[in-house]
Write a protein that holds these residues in place. Structure first.
Motif, mmCIF file in Angstrom:
data_model
loop_
_atom_site.group_PDB
_atom_site.id
_atom_site.type_symbol
_atom_site.label_atom_id
_atom_site.label_comp_id
_atom_site.label_asym_id
_atom_site.label_seq_id
_atom_site.Cartn_x
_atom_site.Cartn_y
_atom_site.Cartn_z
ATOM 1 N N UNK A 35 0.271 -6.927 4.675
ATOM 2 C CA UNK A 35 -0.859 -6.819 3.743
ATOM 3 C C UNK A 35 -0.419 -7.081 2.307
ATOM 4 N N UNK A 36 0.758 -6.556 1.934
ATOM 5 C CA UNK A 36 1.252 -6.773 0.574
ATOM 6 C C UNK A 36 1.611 -8.237 0.363
ATOM 7 N N UNK A 37 2.232 -8.854 1.373
ATOM 8 C CA UNK A 37 2.617 -10.258 1.257
ATOM 9 C C UNK A 37 1.409 -11.165 1.132
ATOM 10 N N UNK A 38 0.321 -10.795 1.830
ATOM 11 C CA UNK A 38 -0.909 -11.591 1.756
ATOM 12 C C UNK A 38 -1.685 -11.357 0.469
ATOM 13 N N UNK A 39 -1.246 -10.387 -0.323
ATOM 14 C CA UNK A 39 -1.914 -10.013 -1.567
ATOM 15 C C UNK A 39 -3.321 -9.458 -1.328
ATOM 16 N N UNK A 40 -3.581 -8.995 -0.098
ATOM 17 C CA UNK A 40 -4.858 -8.338 0.158
ATOM 18 C C UNK A 40 -4.905 -6.981 -0.520
ATOM 19 N N UNK A 41 -3.752 -6.426 -0.760
ATOM 20 C CA UNK A 41 -3.656 -5.109 -1.364
ATOM 21 C C UNK A 41 -2.380 -5.079 -2.188
ATOM 22 N N UNK A 42 -2.393 -4.367 -3.299
ATOM 23 C CA UNK A 42 -1.196 -4.282 -4.130
ATOM 24 C C UNK A 42 -0.190 -3.320 -3.499
ATOM 25 N N UNK A 43 1.045 -3.390 -3.976
ATOM 26 C CA UNK A 43 2.093 -2.533 -3.415
ATOM 27 C C UNK A 43 1.757 -1.054 -3.621
ATOM 28 N N UNK A 47 0.988 1.896 -0.793
ATOM 29 C CA UNK A 47 1.664 3.188 -0.715
ATOM 30 C C UNK A 47 0.648 4.327 -0.582
ATOM 31 N N UNK A 48 -0.450 4.226 -1.326
ATOM 32 C CA UNK A 48 -1.476 5.282 -1.276
ATOM 33 C C UNK A 48 -2.162 5.311 0.082
ATOM 34 N N UNK A 49 -2.652 4.148 0.521
ATOM 35 C CA UNK A 49 -3.338 4.092 1.812
ATOM 36 C C UNK A 49 -2.390 4.438 2.955
ATOM 37 N N UNK A 50 -1.144 3.943 2.867
ATOM 38 C CA UNK A 50 -0.173 4.248 3.911
ATOM 39 C C UNK A 50 0.094 5.737 4.017
ATOM 40 N N UNK A 51 0.260 6.395 2.871
ATOM 41 C CA UNK A 51 0.511 7.839 2.871
ATOM 42 C C UNK A 51 -0.666 8.616 3.456
ATOM 43 N N UNK A 403 8.025 1.840 -6.635
ATOM 44 C CA UNK A 403 6.633 1.561 -6.968
ATOM 45 C C UNK A 403 6.491 0.446 -7.990
ATOM 46 N N UNK A 404 7.553 0.136 -8.713
ATOM 47 C CA UNK A 404 7.497 -0.897 -9.755
ATOM 48 C C UNK A 404 8.297 -2.143 -9.371
ATOM 49 N N UNK A 405 8.802 -2.181 -8.138
ATOM 50 C CA UNK A 405 9.608 -3.321 -7.720
ATOM 51 C C UNK A 405 8.712 -4.534 -7.486
ATOM 52 N N UNK A 406 9.172 -5.704 -7.914
ATOM 53 C CA UNK A 406 8.395 -6.936 -7.758
ATOM 54 C C UNK A 406 8.626 -7.496 -6.359
ATOM 55 N N UNK A 407 7.794 -7.062 -5.415
ATOM 56 C CA UNK A 407 7.945 -7.473 -4.015
ATOM 57 C C UNK A 407 7.754 -8.977 -3.852
ATOM 58 N N UNK A 408 6.756 -9.534 -4.503
ATOM 59 C CA UNK A 408 6.423 -10.946 -4.307
ATOM 60 C C UNK A 408 7.545 -11.859 -4.799
#
Length: 607
Positions: A35-43, A47-51, A403-408
């Motif tokens: 989901x993060x890679x597809x940019x459907x949701x931010x990192x 984290x919030x939805x996952x938790x 939380x601030x790491x640039x995944x993309x």
């Protein structure tokens, strides 16, 4: 004074928490990487939805009983009613599995925590009762034979399901001359598919305590199709008008909460300058230009040297020998940064941005930068004062850095490096679709990701809580736990919170090498991957076969990548490393568990 059982319980509790932490940092992070890679949701949103959904699944419908024999690998008679041996066995299994997964996570190698723990239990079984007593065969889908079968079949089957769903999306939407209206008006159908699959995931994988899978087939079919149909109806009433106003009318004045107006949005008049402001996110995967110094160095040293005329300070050309040319080439190669240096430059740029932040992370990083340890021993007075500043700053960095790491930027590879060029070649072979179309499927993907997280929290929480519940029961009662051990709700809550902590603080280390590191991602591709993985898990659950959700999502990623029509659209180097890590997990975790159990069990203190 504490007895030996209490010592084992404390150590076992530590490794159970560590195993849960690794589960969140590895398995859950991999599930949300799509989901993060597809940019459907931010990192941060992931984290919030996952938790939230991990904890909801674990606490509300999580496993209330835990198999003491862990999938039937060790016969319960092996412990011969000895609570100490039983506690020691599962403590060693947790120690071996958590250590291996932690090492893999540290080196960004994705492995399955489920397979790690099962392999460690098998190794412990060999050390405890001998190889002949361990269930190496099928054992009704619970033996090691079934584990090896799942390792080979699950990724391939998931690839087939995911590819089929994505090809359906391509046939219905992507190949149309004007795909945007097709994406909007057909979205309820894909919500129907997603809703049905998600409901089946909860029924068969995420609700062991509710016993929904024991209901008659007609009841399950009615509930799942009814739920999927209800989601489709809601999508038609509220989602379609909202998206139609945004992507078809291009009405930039529409706010997110206006979806409650439903069909009334069809009558809403768009402003005269509709389309002047782009409100649709850009889902394109773009490489960051992190190698400016590299390109500058290459141009100033390499190209300039190749073009300039060899001359002395007076402008008169001079002759150069072959030895001089070799020296010049060596100097150019020495001046160009290495791959490790380029990777370091990317990390330095991220840290430079974080140092400027005003929040607690910026404060912590500036504190660590401005207060290096001084000369002398640690117990020197000046070092003790510095340490008092560095310890809280280190804790803050550990909690907030992810939380601030640039995944993309990490997934696409740093521009100018061999890896960055390889990923650019992979992306070039993937068809890019309009952002308006991809925006429609981003909502479907969020639905599938949240449901997968709920089912993971409900079912896979047993990987960590199972051994811990056995250890706790044996310590609390003083006798070996029965074939089924009760799991208190507080244990589910503690371990689900630990899983969420692992996802938040260390999940970025797995996310940065998953997703776009394998193939090009987009929302339509991502929701196909997640639904394909969910179907595979459901199929395996029906035959009582152990399967890793992470392996399924990886196989689904490769399957969708191949739908581009060429194998060049998949980074098979990364896939090969994943396969190597999966295969190596079984012997390494098993050996670690067996050796540790053998050493501790046969120590003089335990004779």
């Amino acid at each position: 004074m504490l007895d030996q059982y209490t010592y084992i319980f404390v150590i076992g509790t530590f490794f159970a928490l560590l195993d849960a932490y690794n589960n969140g940092a590895n398995d859950v992070a991999n599930a949300w990487a799509t989901s993060v890679s597809s940019r459907s949701i931010s990192y941060r949103q992931a984290m919030i939805f996952g938790t939230v959904f991990e904890m909801l699944g674990a606490i509300t419908v999580g496993a209330r009983t835990a198999d003491t024999i862990k999938n039937g690998i060790i016969p319960n008679s092996a412990f011969q009613g000895n609570a100490g041996v039983q506690m020691l066995a599962f403590t060693c299994a947790l120690a071996a599995a958590s250590s291996w997964v932690m090492w893999c996570t540290r080196h960004s190698a994705h492995v399955s925590s489920t397979y790690s723990l099962i392999s460690a239990v098998a190794g412990v079984g060999v050390a405890t009762v001998g190889a002949s007593k361990v269930q190496w065969g099928w054992n009704d889908g619970k033996g090691l034979g079934a584990i090896f079968a799942g390792l080979g079949m699950a990724p391939a089957i998931a690839a087939g399901f995911a590819a089929s769903i994505f090809m359906l999306i391509k046939m219905v939407v992507h190949i149309r001359k004007n795909p945007v209206p097709w994406a909007v008006w057909t979205s309820p159908f894909f919500f129907l598919i997603a809703g049905t699959i998600c409901t089946l995931s909860i029924v068969y994988k995420g609700s062991p305590s509710l016993g929904l899978n024991k209901k008659p087939a007609w009841y399950i079919a009615a509930v799942t199709l009814g739920t999927g149909g209800g989601v489709a109806v809601l999508a038609a009433l509220f989602f379609v008008p909202f998206v139609h106003a945004k992507v078809v009318k291009k009405d930039y004045t529409v706010k997110w909460w206006m979806f409650l107006q439903g069909p009334l949005l069809f009558k809403r008049q768009a402003p005269d300058d509709a389309g002047a402001v782009n409100v649709i996110p850009n889902y394109a995967v773009v490489q960051e230009e992190d190698a400016e110094q590299s390109s500058t160095s290459s141009e100033s040293i390499g190209e300039y040297d190749a073009k300039k005329t060899d001359a002395d300070s007076t402008g008169i050309p001079i002759k150069t020998t072959s030895q001089d040319n070799e020296k010049n080439v060596s100097a150019v190669e020495a001046a160009q940064p290495t791959y490790r240096e380029l990777m370091g430059q990317g990390d330095d740029k991220l840290r430079a941005k974080l140092l400027k932040k005003r929040g607690p992370l910026g404060w912590a990083m500036r504190t660590l930068r401005d207060n290096p340890m001084g000369a002398g021993q640690l117990y020197e007075v000046h070092n003790m004062k510095i340490l008092a500043k560095r310890i809280p700053a280190t804790v803050v960095c550990g909690l907030l850095y992810g939380l601030h790491y640039d995944i993309h930027a990490a997934q696409t590879g740093i521009a100018g490096t061999p890896e960055g060029e390889r990923m650019q070649r992979v992306y070039d072979h993937a068809k890019k679709y309009p952002n308006e179309v991809e925006h429609t499927y981003s909502f479907v993907q969020i639905l599938t990701a949240c449901t997968a997280s709920f089912a993971h929290g409900a079912n896979d929480i047993g990987n960590s809580v199972g051994p811990w519940a056995v250890i706790y029961s044996a310590w609390h009662t003083g006798s070996a736990a029965a074939s089924k051990a009760p799991v208190p709700v507080w244990q589910l809550a503690v371990l689900s919170a630990t899983i969420s902590l692992g996802l938040i603080t260390y999940g970025y280390n797995i996310m940065k090498v998953m997703g776009n590191k394998i193939t090009y991602h987009s929302p339509s591709r991502g929701c196909s991957m997640e639904m394909g993985a969910a179907i595979t898990v459901l199929v395996f659950s029906q035959y009582s076969l152990p399967v890793s959700t992470s392996m399924c999502i990886t196989g689904a990623t490769v399957g969708v990548g191949l739908c581009n029509g060429t194998i060049k659209a998949v980074n098979f180097q990364r896939v090969g490393l994943l396969l190597l890590a999966w295969i190596a997990t079984i012997p390494i975790a098993g050996t670690l568990g067996g050796v540790l159990m053998g050493l501790v069990l046969n120590a003089p203190h335990f004779r």
